[in-house]
Motif scaffolding. Structure first.
Motif, PDB file in Angstrom:
ATOM      1  N   ILE A   1      -2.738   5.775   9.273  1.00 16.14           N
ATOM      2  CA  ILE A   1      -3.185   4.651   9.449  1.00 16.14           C
ATOM      3  C   ILE A   1      -2.156   4.066  10.076  1.00 16.14           C
ATOM      4  O   ILE A   1      -1.072   4.172  10.759  1.00 16.14           O
TER       5      ILE A   1
ATOM      6  N   ILE B   1     -11.151  -1.901  -6.995  1.00 21.53           N
ATOM      7  CA  ILE B   1     -10.383  -2.283  -5.597  1.00 21.53           C
ATOM      8  C   ILE B   1      -9.103  -3.269  -5.653  1.00 21.53           C
ATOM      9  O   ILE B   1      -8.747  -3.252  -6.557  1.00 21.53           O
TER      10      ILE B   1
ATOM     11  N   ILE C   1     -11.332   2.007  -3.929  1.00 23.17           N
ATOM     12  CA  ILE C   1     -11.189   2.852  -4.550  1.00 23.17           C
ATOM     13  C   ILE C   1     -12.664   3.737  -5.541  1.00 23.17           C
ATOM     14  O   ILE C   1     -12.473   3.243  -7.010  1.00 23.17           O
TER      15      ILE C   1
ATOM     16  N   PRO D   1      -3.493  -1.470   5.643  1.00 26.48           N
ATOM     17  CA  PRO D   1      -4.305  -2.265   5.094  1.00 26.48           C
ATOM     18  C   PRO D   1      -3.349  -3.639   4.012  1.00 26.48           C
ATOM     19  O   PRO D   1      -2.503  -3.614   3.203  1.00 26.48           O
TER      20      PRO D   1
ATOM     21  N   GLY E   1      -6.121  -4.715   1.622  1.00 31.11           N
ATOM     22  CA  GLY E   1      -6.792  -3.570   0.858  1.00 31.11           C
ATOM     23  C   GLY E   1      -7.349  -3.037   0.688  1.00 31.11           C
ATOM     24  O   GLY E   1      -7.103  -2.459   1.440  1.00 31.11           O
ATOM     25  N   GLN E   2      -8.037  -2.042  -0.350  1.00 39.28           N
ATOM     26  CA  GLN E   2      -8.649  -0.492   0.126  1.00 39.28           C
ATOM     27  C   GLN E   2      -9.677  -0.612  -1.763  1.00 39.28           C
ATOM     28  O   GLN E   2      -9.164  -1.377  -2.766  1.00 39.28           O
TER      29      GLN E   2
ATOM     30  N   TYR F   1      -3.824  -6.119  -1.668  1.00 37.72           N
ATOM     31  CA  TYR F   1      -2.146  -5.479  -1.418  1.00 37.72           C
ATOM     32  C   TYR F   1      -1.475  -6.874  -1.368  1.00 37.72           C
ATOM     33  O   TYR F   1      -1.272  -7.428  -0.204  1.00 37.72           O
TER      34      TYR F   1
ATOM     35  N   GLU G   1     -18.065  -2.774   1.489  1.00 38.33           N
ATOM     36  CA  GLU G   1     -17.905  -1.847   1.392  1.00 38.33           C
ATOM     37  C   GLU G   1     -18.766  -0.645   0.234  1.00 38.33           C
ATOM     38  O   GLU G   1     -19.509  -0.114   0.594  1.00 38.33           O
TER      39      GLU G   1
ATOM     40  N   GLN H   1     -14.260  -5.802   0.418  1.00 38.06           N
ATOM     41  CA  GLN H   1     -14.078  -4.677  -0.028  1.00 38.06           C
ATOM     42  C   GLN H   1     -15.296  -4.325  -0.709  1.00 38.06           C
ATOM     43  O   GLN H   1     -15.840  -3.059  -0.986  1.00 38.06           O
TER      44      GLN H   1
ATOM     45  N   PRO I   1       0.867  -1.309   0.010  1.00 31.74           N
ATOM     46  CA  PRO I   1      -0.171  -0.140  -0.400  1.00 31.74           C
ATOM     47  C   PRO I   1       0.653   1.234   0.054  1.00 31.74           C
ATOM     48  O   PRO I   1       1.990   1.089   0.492  1.00 31.74           O
TER      49      PRO I   1
ATOM     50  N   SER J   1       1.387   5.760   4.515  1.00 35.84           N
ATOM     51  CA  SER J   1      -0.079   7.199   4.681  1.00 35.84           C
ATOM     52  C   SER J   1       0.460   6.848   6.445  1.00 35.84           C
ATOM     53  O   SER J   1       0.123   6.342   6.825  1.00 35.84           O
TER      54      SER J   1
ATOM     55  N   SER K   1     -11.320   9.197  -6.435  1.00 34.87           N
ATOM     56  CA  SER K   1      -9.665   9.076  -7.241  1.00 34.87           C
ATOM     57  C   SER K   1      -9.939  10.091  -8.326  1.00 34.87           C
ATOM     58  O   SER K   1      -8.713  10.869  -8.187  1.00 34.87           O
TER      59      SER K   1
END
Length: 146
Positions: free
Chosen positions: A77, A99, A86, A81, A83-84, A102, A130, A127, A71, A74, A91
């Motif tokens: 944090i 999605i 976006i 993480p 996964g993320q 990582y 979400e 993800q 990732p 940042s 973005s």
């Protein structure tokens, strides 16, 4: 007296064809798992998880699934993480939601191949949940069982 040195191409050819056995071939044929890199195998796990969920949720065909090694850094944090999500509007990278899974953090947390496949699937399910605004159990009824 000086002996002439053959050009580099001739020297390399002689070394590669030692004792008349012919040129060396690949270590393993392409269909053997030995020739699949770890990153390719990880990509396959993410692709399989995404395809499995797309059968249940057709709207995921518009979502881009990607793999990154690590990732981005940042400072806000506390943990790394796995996964993320976006979203397309946040973005500014295009019209599609994305999605990202990582690879290195997932590989570090999983002890074996089966555990890695399960963890990748769980990250993708989380993800997607979400994105859809649902709980992971509603996205995939088998979430958390294995």
């Amino acid at each position: 007296m000086d002996t002439p040195v053959p050009p580099p191409t001739q020297r390399a050819a002689r070394r590669r064809d030692r004792h008349g056995r012919g040129m060396r071939g690949p270590l393993a044929p392409p269909q053997v798992p030995l020739s699949v890199s770890r990153s390719d195998a990880f990509d396959d796990l993410v692709r399989d998880a995404a395809e499995r969920l797309e059968r249940r949720w057709p709207q995921l065909a518009e979502v881009e699934f990607a793999v990154q090694d690590v990732p981005p850094p940042s400072p806000d944090i506390d943990s790394v993480p796995l996964g993320q999500l976006i979203t397309a509007g946040a973005s500014g990278r295009g019209p599609r939601n994305r999605i990202v899974v990582y690879r290195r953090p997932v590989e570090i947390r999983a002890k074996g191949r089966d555990e890695r496949a399960l963890l990748v699937h769980e990250v993708v399910v989380e993800q997607v949940a979400e994105l859809l605004g649902l709980s992971p159990e509603n996205v995939d009824p088998r979430y958390g069982e294995e």
